[in-house]
Enzyme design. Structure first.
Site, mmCIF file in Angstrom:
data_model
loop_
_atom_site.group_PDB
_atom_site.id
_atom_site.type_symbol
_atom_site.label_atom_id
_atom_site.label_comp_id
_atom_site.label_asym_id
_atom_site.label_seq_id
_atom_site.Cartn_x
_atom_site.Cartn_y
_atom_site.Cartn_z
ATOM 1 N N CYS A 256 0.829 -1.205 0.000
ATOM 2 C CA CYS A 256 0.000 0.000 0.000
ATOM 3 C C CYS A 256 0.874 1.271 0.000
ATOM 4 C CB CYS A 256 -0.978 -0.026 1.171
ATOM 5 S SG CYS A 256 -2.403 1.062 0.908
ATOM 6 N N HIS A 354 -3.909 -5.216 0.389
ATOM 7 C CA HIS A 354 -3.506 -5.715 1.707
ATOM 8 C C HIS A 354 -3.615 -7.233 1.821
ATOM 9 C CE1 HIS A 354 -3.119 -1.776 3.735
ATOM 10 N NE2 HIS A 354 -4.010 -1.416 2.823
ATOM 11 N N GLU A 356 -2.471 -8.899 4.158
ATOM 12 C CA GLU A 356 -2.629 -9.194 5.589
ATOM 13 C C GLU A 356 -4.066 -8.956 6.047
ATOM 14 O OE1 GLU A 356 -2.183 -4.739 5.755
ATOM 15 O OE2 GLU A 356 -1.728 -6.390 4.409
#
Length: 387
Positions: A256, A354, A356
């Site tokens: 990001c 993302h 994660e």
């Protein structure tokens, strides 16, 4: 149920939405953005990338599972304000330790409920993200509008120093230790080092102002550039660190905001998107595999490569940079925004979204495996060259 206090939301173009106070009573300003996630509101609120942003939830019913002590992505709520349509009267979940509105009030987060969030979202899609004010103490929209227009804009905002860790800390690998990674904390989420730890990686998280020498002094096998808030065009320090890491051929992975930093280090520009990508249902094409991933996003800026832009077809040829060839590895299928870069001649890659994600899809979790493979490959190549 007691009658709620009236509140108003005023956008910088003058559009006004009435509602009721939700969370803390008071006044707040920021950039109005919307997120399309239907779950994970606690992770959204505690994501440092939302610093100085007023978040509009497009899902109408918010707060039904309360809040708990496990799902925070940082040590506090970061959003500047919160906008919901239909707040749950009661939060009910076996993990809940409290209610969402109480948490907002405790941390001083000014919000508004009862807003037509569909109309507000459509307005932001048509006009773009813009400054906004929420007040449950001011009754005059014009008076609030004047203060909205005095608030700082997100373009040109350098925010990493406001969200980064004050002191370095370590998240140990789970099980057998394989690698050590130094993470430059530009607004990192807790789930990043957790995903790395699951792969045998010990992560040293360092402040955003850290130098390349401080990062490598941890014994790092690689460097991670974290997500975070603000305009990447202001982040000259992290860009210089990334360029030096590229020069030394230290393995790099950026997510990001970190992707934008690495993009700048490779010589590309960045630009502000009209209303950004925020939510957990964004389709991205992995050009290496041809697979479409459902991904989690939270960004208002993007990398600009030659010949690409919003709506333009992203070129798939190799782009020459100071550090060798680079390819666009991932593309957003909604608007063709660059969603990832892969360096060919140095060990570095990025994704704009993302992997994660929590809460969110796990389609992109393999990218942490790819990072571990990049580190392992670099160690093998160094071993051969030293033989």
């Amino acid at each position: 149920m007691a009658k709620r206090r009236p509140a108003i939301l005023v956008l910088e173009d003058g559009r006004t939405f009435p509602g009721e106070a939700y969370g803390s009573v008071g006044e707040t300003f920021g950039e109005a953005v919307f997120t399309t996630g239907m779950t994970g509101y606690q992770e959204t609120l505690t994501d440092p990338s939302y610093h100085r942003q007023v978040v509009v939830q497009t899902a109408p019913h918010i707060g039904n599972t309360g809040v708990n002590g496990e799902d925070d992505e940082s040590g506090r709520i970061w959003v500047a304000g919160y906008v919901v349509r239909d707040p749950a009267r009661i939060g009910s979940n076996w993990r809940a330790t409290g209610g969402l509105e109480d948490r907002l009030a405790t941390e001083g987060v000014v919000g508004i409920s009862g807003v037509d969030t569909r109309a507000l979202t459509r307005h932001l899609r048509e006009r773009g993200a813009m400054r906004v004010g929420i007040s449950s103490v001011e009754k005059d929209p014009q008076s609030l509008l004047a203060r909205v227009r005095q608030a700082p804009q997100m373009t040109g905002a350098d925010l990493s120093a406001e969200v980064t860790t004050a002191q370095p800390y370590v998240v140990e690998a789970l099980g057998e230790h394989r690698f050590t990674v130094a993470a430059l904390d530009l607004g990192i989420k807790r789930n990043v080092p957790r995903r790395l730890a699951a792969r045998g990686v010990t992560t040293h998280v360092l402040p955003a102002s850290s130098s390349i020498e401080q990062l490598l002094a941890t014994g790092a096998d690689a460097i991670f550039l974290s997500p975070g808030p603000g305009d990447p065009a202001t982040a000259d320090g992290p860009v210089a660190v990334a360029r030096e890491a590229l020069r030394r051929e230290v393995p790099l992975f950026g997510i990001c905001f970190g992707s934008q930093i690495l993009g700048r280090a490779l010589g590309f520009g960045t630009y502000k998107l009209g209303y950004g990508h925020r939510g957990i249902n964004q389709p991205v094409l992995d050009r290496a595999t041809g697979k479409v991933e459902v991904t989690s996003h939270n960004h208002g800026f993007a990398v600009q490569v030659p010949g690409a832009g919003v709506g333009a077809v992203v070129p798939d040829q190799v782009i020459d940079t100071d550090f060798g060839g680079v390819q666009v590895s991932h593309v957003c299928l909604n608007d063709n925004v660059v969603e990832g870069l892969r360096a060919i001649d140095v060990p570095a890659f990025t994704v704009q979204y993302h992997p994660e994600a929590a809460a969110g899809p796990h389609d992109a979790d393999y990218l942490f495996d790819r990072f571990a493979e990049l580190i392992e490959g670099r160690q093998h190549s160094r071993g051969r060259s030293n033989a």
